[in-house]
Design a protein around this motif. Structure first.
Motif, PDB file in Angstrom:
ATOM      1  N   UNK A  28      40.601  -6.913  -3.350  1.00 36.27           N
ATOM      2  CA  UNK A  28      41.675  -7.115  -2.370  1.00 36.27           C
ATOM      3  C   UNK A  28      41.430  -8.314  -1.479  1.00 36.27           C
ATOM      4  N   UNK A  29      40.408  -9.126  -1.739  1.00 41.06           N
ATOM      5  CA  UNK A  29      40.158 -10.289  -0.906  1.00 41.06           C
ATOM      6  C   UNK A  29      40.164 -11.536  -1.765  1.00 41.06           C
ATOM      7  N   UNK A  30      40.213 -12.642  -1.113  1.00 38.05           N
ATOM      8  CA  UNK A  30      40.208 -13.925  -1.809  1.00 38.05           C
ATOM      9  C   UNK A  30      39.228 -14.840  -1.105  1.00 38.05           C
ATOM     10  N   UNK A  31      38.378 -15.475  -1.895  1.00 38.97           N
ATOM     11  CA  UNK A  31      37.351 -16.363  -1.365  1.00 38.97           C
ATOM     12  C   UNK A  31      37.713 -17.783  -1.758  1.00 38.97           C
ATOM     13  N   UNK A  32      37.908 -18.623  -0.800  1.00 38.42           N
ATOM     14  CA  UNK A  32      38.283 -20.004  -1.041  1.00 38.42           C
ATOM     15  C   UNK A  32      37.247 -20.660  -1.948  1.00 38.42           C
ATOM     16  N   UNK A  33      37.695 -21.211  -3.096  1.00 39.06           N
ATOM     17  CA  UNK A  33      36.773 -21.813  -4.053  1.00 39.06           C
ATOM     18  C   UNK A  33      35.984 -22.955  -3.416  1.00 39.06           C
ATOM     19  N   UNK A  34      36.620 -23.665  -2.499  1.00 40.05           N
ATOM     20  CA  UNK A  34      35.910 -24.758  -1.825  1.00 40.05           C
ATOM     21  C   UNK A  34      34.746 -24.218  -1.008  1.00 40.05           C
ATOM     22  N   UNK A  35      34.945 -23.044  -0.399  1.00 40.12           N
ATOM     23  CA  UNK A  35      33.855 -22.445   0.372  1.00 40.12           C
ATOM     24  C   UNK A  35      32.699 -22.069  -0.554  1.00 40.12           C
ATOM     25  N   UNK A  36      33.040 -21.543  -1.721  1.00 38.92           N
ATOM     26  CA  UNK A  36      32.004 -21.209  -2.707  1.00 38.92           C
ATOM     27  C   UNK A  36      31.253 -22.466  -3.135  1.00 38.92           C
ATOM     28  N   UNK A  37      31.997 -23.522  -3.371  1.00 40.14           N
ATOM     29  CA  UNK A  37      31.369 -24.792  -3.760  1.00 40.14           C
ATOM     30  C   UNK A  37      30.475 -25.325  -2.649  1.00 40.14           C
ATOM     31  N   UNK A  38      30.924 -25.180  -1.395  1.00 42.72           N
ATOM     32  CA  UNK A  38      30.122 -25.662  -0.263  1.00 42.72           C
ATOM     33  C   UNK A  38      28.794 -24.905  -0.183  1.00 42.72           C
ATOM     34  N   UNK A  39      28.855 -23.606  -0.436  1.00 45.86           N
ATOM     35  CA  UNK A  39      27.626 -22.815  -0.426  1.00 45.86           C
ATOM     36  C   UNK A  39      26.677 -23.315  -1.511  1.00 45.86           C
ATOM     37  N   UNK A  40      27.229 -23.543  -2.705  1.00 39.12           N
ATOM     38  CA  UNK A  40      26.401 -24.049  -3.797  1.00 39.12           C
ATOM     39  C   UNK A  40      25.790 -25.400  -3.487  1.00 39.12           C
ATOM     40  N   UNK A  41      26.597 -26.294  -2.927  1.00 35.67           N
ATOM     41  CA  UNK A  41      26.105 -27.637  -2.576  1.00 35.67           C
ATOM     42  C   UNK A  41      25.025 -27.543  -1.512  1.00 35.67           C
ATOM     43  N   UNK A  42      25.275 -26.712  -0.490  1.00 30.24           N
ATOM     44  CA  UNK A  42      24.300 -26.567   0.599  1.00 30.24           C
ATOM     45  C   UNK A  42      22.966 -26.052   0.076  1.00 30.24           C
ATOM     46  N   UNK A  43      23.007 -25.028  -0.747  1.00 33.85           N
ATOM     47  CA  UNK A  43      21.765 -24.438  -1.263  1.00 33.85           C
ATOM     48  C   UNK A  43      21.040 -25.383  -2.214  1.00 33.85           C
ATOM     49  N   UNK A  44      21.777 -26.086  -3.049  1.00 33.97           N
ATOM     50  CA  UNK A  44      21.147 -26.978  -4.022  1.00 33.97           C
ATOM     51  C   UNK A  44      20.776 -28.338  -3.428  1.00 33.97           C
ATOM     52  N   UNK A  45      20.996 -28.501  -2.122  1.00 30.42           N
ATOM     53  CA  UNK A  45      20.572 -29.722  -1.436  1.00 30.42           C
ATOM     54  C   UNK A  45      19.206 -29.551  -0.783  1.00 30.42           C
ATOM     55  N   UNK A  46      18.686 -28.339  -0.809  1.00 30.40           N
ATOM     56  CA  UNK A  46      17.380 -28.049  -0.199  1.00 30.40           C
ATOM     57  C   UNK A  46      16.365 -27.826  -1.314  1.00 30.40           C
ATOM     58  N   UNK A  47      15.328 -28.647  -1.332  1.00 31.53           N
ATOM     59  CA  UNK A  47      14.362 -28.591  -2.426  1.00 31.53           C
ATOM     60  C   UNK A  47      13.028 -27.972  -2.021  1.00 31.53           C
ATOM     61  N   UNK A  48      12.833 -27.730  -0.740  1.00 34.79           N
ATOM     62  CA  UNK A  48      11.604 -27.091  -0.288  1.00 34.79           C
ATOM     63  C   UNK A  48      11.861 -25.596  -0.257  1.00 34.79           C
ATOM     64  N   UNK A  49      11.102 -24.888  -1.051  1.00 38.67           N
ATOM     65  CA  UNK A  49      11.422 -23.503  -1.364  1.00 38.67           C
ATOM     66  C   UNK A  49      11.456 -22.606  -0.134  1.00 38.67           C
ATOM     67  N   UNK A  50      10.515 -22.786   0.818  1.00 36.29           N
ATOM     68  CA  UNK A  50      10.495 -21.925   1.995  1.00 36.29           C
ATOM     69  C   UNK A  50      11.751 -22.127   2.839  1.00 36.29           C
ATOM     70  N   UNK A  51      12.198 -23.378   2.961  1.00 37.43           N
ATOM     71  CA  UNK A  51      13.418 -23.637   3.731  1.00 37.43           C
ATOM     72  C   UNK A  51      14.640 -23.112   2.998  1.00 37.43           C
ATOM     73  N   UNK A  52      14.604 -23.185   1.674  1.00 39.21           N
ATOM     74  CA  UNK A  52      15.714 -22.652   0.892  1.00 39.21           C
ATOM     75  C   UNK A  52      15.847 -21.151   1.110  1.00 39.21           C
ATOM     76  N   UNK A  53      14.725 -20.446   1.130  1.00 42.84           N
ATOM     77  CA  UNK A  53      14.765 -19.006   1.386  1.00 42.84           C
ATOM     78  C   UNK A  53      15.446 -18.720   2.725  1.00 42.84           C
ATOM     79  N   UNK A  54      15.064 -19.466   3.761  1.00 38.70           N
ATOM     80  CA  UNK A  54      15.673 -19.269   5.089  1.00 38.70           C
ATOM     81  C   UNK A  54      17.163 -19.574   5.071  1.00 38.70           C
ATOM     82  N   UNK A  55      17.548 -20.623   4.348  1.00 39.49           N
ATOM     83  CA  UNK A  55      18.961 -21.008   4.292  1.00 39.49           C
ATOM     84  C   UNK A  55      19.785 -19.934   3.581  1.00 39.49           C
ATOM     85  N   UNK A  56      19.242 -19.348   2.534  1.00 36.76           N
ATOM     86  CA  UNK A  56      19.954 -18.275   1.827  1.00 36.76           C
ATOM     87  C   UNK A  56      20.253 -17.124   2.779  1.00 36.76           C
TER      88      UNK A  56
END
Length: 470
Positions: A28-56
């Protein structure tokens, strides 16, 4: 953005035909595809694993609007907490959940998301600690890459105190899918690239098998471990043992200081010869920062460490150092630590004189009182360097800037931390910190007068106003 059918949240309208290709349908909900893409871009822009864990965990908390979230990563046959918004660091380090055991272990075993609407009624996972959650509902979702579970994301306690539903599960699955790819990429990059000294130190500290931290002679003489308990390593790589060598202490205790131990000819010679076998106990965030402080000179000199990363470590170390110095400014080792920190910052400025803007951008600007002091020190030194001050003058100025607010330690913390406007009486009390700080530094006999003056005069203005003399 997230929206429920028939409801508008964050200005998102109900799904229309023209928006069909831009939204991901989730029941019953809709998630803006751009928001999903932004999440993917944000997460895949962090290469240091400990910081990536915090960002998730940060993204999970914001998107699902929850108070509590945690990320667990599978190590062997057990899950370990790598980041959390509500679990103390000490508990995170000790927590180990076997696959198949408990909620997270069940999710890791089955590889399926789990929504528990009422933990007290679910016979599989009856709540043992009634104080742990403010409501009875939570979600646990596996992080899966190439069909293999590599971790679990847990959320509970919605900001509005409502129970979770299927739509929340689907949202968390989207975050989990992006997280799996980002984690895999970060781990591959870590394996393929040459590690900087910061990454090596981080890896050493975060390795749960390492219960003790190596020291340097400088860190014992007048550095962060000068009053710490000291252990000597015995045995071979297969079975190492750490035996207490020195109980720790300072000049105010009967143990004396480690400097006094080093002054003893036989003991001093033994420590120098066996420095690679001497360790301190690993026990939390403050000890981690002292460990980084002990290696700060190496970090500053490593050309593979970016300027931004150097200043991140410099800033983090400084915040911890300010607390240590403020707690006992009369201890000579604390003053020596501050001098060493300032000299390292000065050297970084000299070695990066063509990157002034980069150094400015590398400082933090979030208003934290301790970070403000480090920013003032770094920016003041950059400005003074451009004005032609030599190394000796810069170090004196840097000490003054770094310790300018040391007198605040003597002011009532309830007044210092007050969020509302100070009364006239409270403001008068705060104003005394400049004279108190000057006297504290002067009485140590370890700080030259030029470095004491900023504590006294840093609230005086160019037009003659300000305090204490304006």
């Amino acid at each position: 953005m997230i929206a429920t059918t028939g409801t508008e949240l964050y200005g998102v309208k109900k799904k229309g035909k023209s928006e069909k290709t831009n939204r991901i349908g989730i029941n019953t909900i809709h998630f803006d595809r751009k928001e999903s893409d932004r999440i993917g871009i944000a997460l895949n822009s962090v290469f240091k694993i400990e910081r990536l864990y915090d960002l998730i965990v940060d993204i999970t908390t914001k998107v699902l609007e929850v108070k509590s979230a945690s990320l667990m990563i599978l190590e062997g046959n057990a899950l370990r907490i790598k980041s959390s918004k509500h679990i103390p660091e000490k508990v995170m380090k000790q927590c180990r959940v076997e696959v198949g055991v408990g909620i997270s272990g069940w999710v890791a075993l089955k590889g399926e998301p789990l929504l528990v609407e009422n933990v007290e009624k679910d016979v599989r996972f009856k709540r043992r600690n009634n104080k742990r959650y403010s409501n009875k509902s939570f979600i646990s979702v596996p992080v899966v890459y190439s069909g293999r579970v590599i971790g679990v994301i847990n959320v509970n306690d919605k900001n509005n105190n409502e129970s979770f539903g299927e739509k929340d599960v689907e949202l968390l699955k989207i975050i989990s899918e992006h997280s799996a790819i980002a984690i895999r990429n970060a781990l591959l990059i870590r394996k393929s690239k040459k590690l900087t000294i910061v990454e090596k130190l981080d890896n050493y500290y975060n390795n749960d098998e390492n219960k003790f931290l190596p020291v340097t002679l400088q860190s014992l003489k007048s550095g962060p471990f000068s009053t710490s308990e000291l252990y000597i390593e015995n045995g071979n790589n297969a079975k190492k043992r750490y035996v207490l060598y020195w109980k720790g202490g300072d000049v105010s205790t009967r143990n004396g200081s480690i400097r006094q131990v080093l002054d003893n000819e036989k003991r001093g010679e033994f420590i120098k010869k066996n420095i690679n076998r001497l360790f301190v106990e690993k026990n939390g965030r403050e000890q981690y920062l002292r460990f980084m402080e002990a290696n700060l000179e190496r970090i500053a000199e490593d050309n593979d460490v970016s300027l931004k990363e150097k200043f991140r470590v410099i800033n983090d170390v400084a915040i911890n150092l300010i607390k240590d110095v403020s707690a006992a400014p009369d201890r000579s080792c604390k003053i020596e630590r501050a001098k060493h920190w300032v000299s390292i910052v000065t050297n970084v400025i000299f070695n990066n004189q063509n990157h002034v803007l980069g150094m400015y951008n590398a400082t933090k600007h979030n208003g934290h009182s301790c970070e403000r002091i480090t920013n003032v020190t770094v920016l003041g030194l950059i400005f003074a360097y451009k004005q032609g001050l030599d190394v000796g003058e810069l170090n004196k100025l840097g000490m003054g800037l770094f310790l300018q607010d040391i007198g605040m330690r003597k002011i009532d913390p309830l007044v210092v931390d007050k969020s509302t406007k100070l009364s006239q009486e409270e403001f008068q009390a705060v104003k005394k910190h400049s004279e108190i700080g000057f006297q504290m530094l002067h009485d140590t006999d370890k700080v030259v007068n030029e470095s004491c003056l900023p504590a006294l005069l840093h609230h005086e203005n160019y037009d003659g106003s300000g305090y204490p003399y304006g």
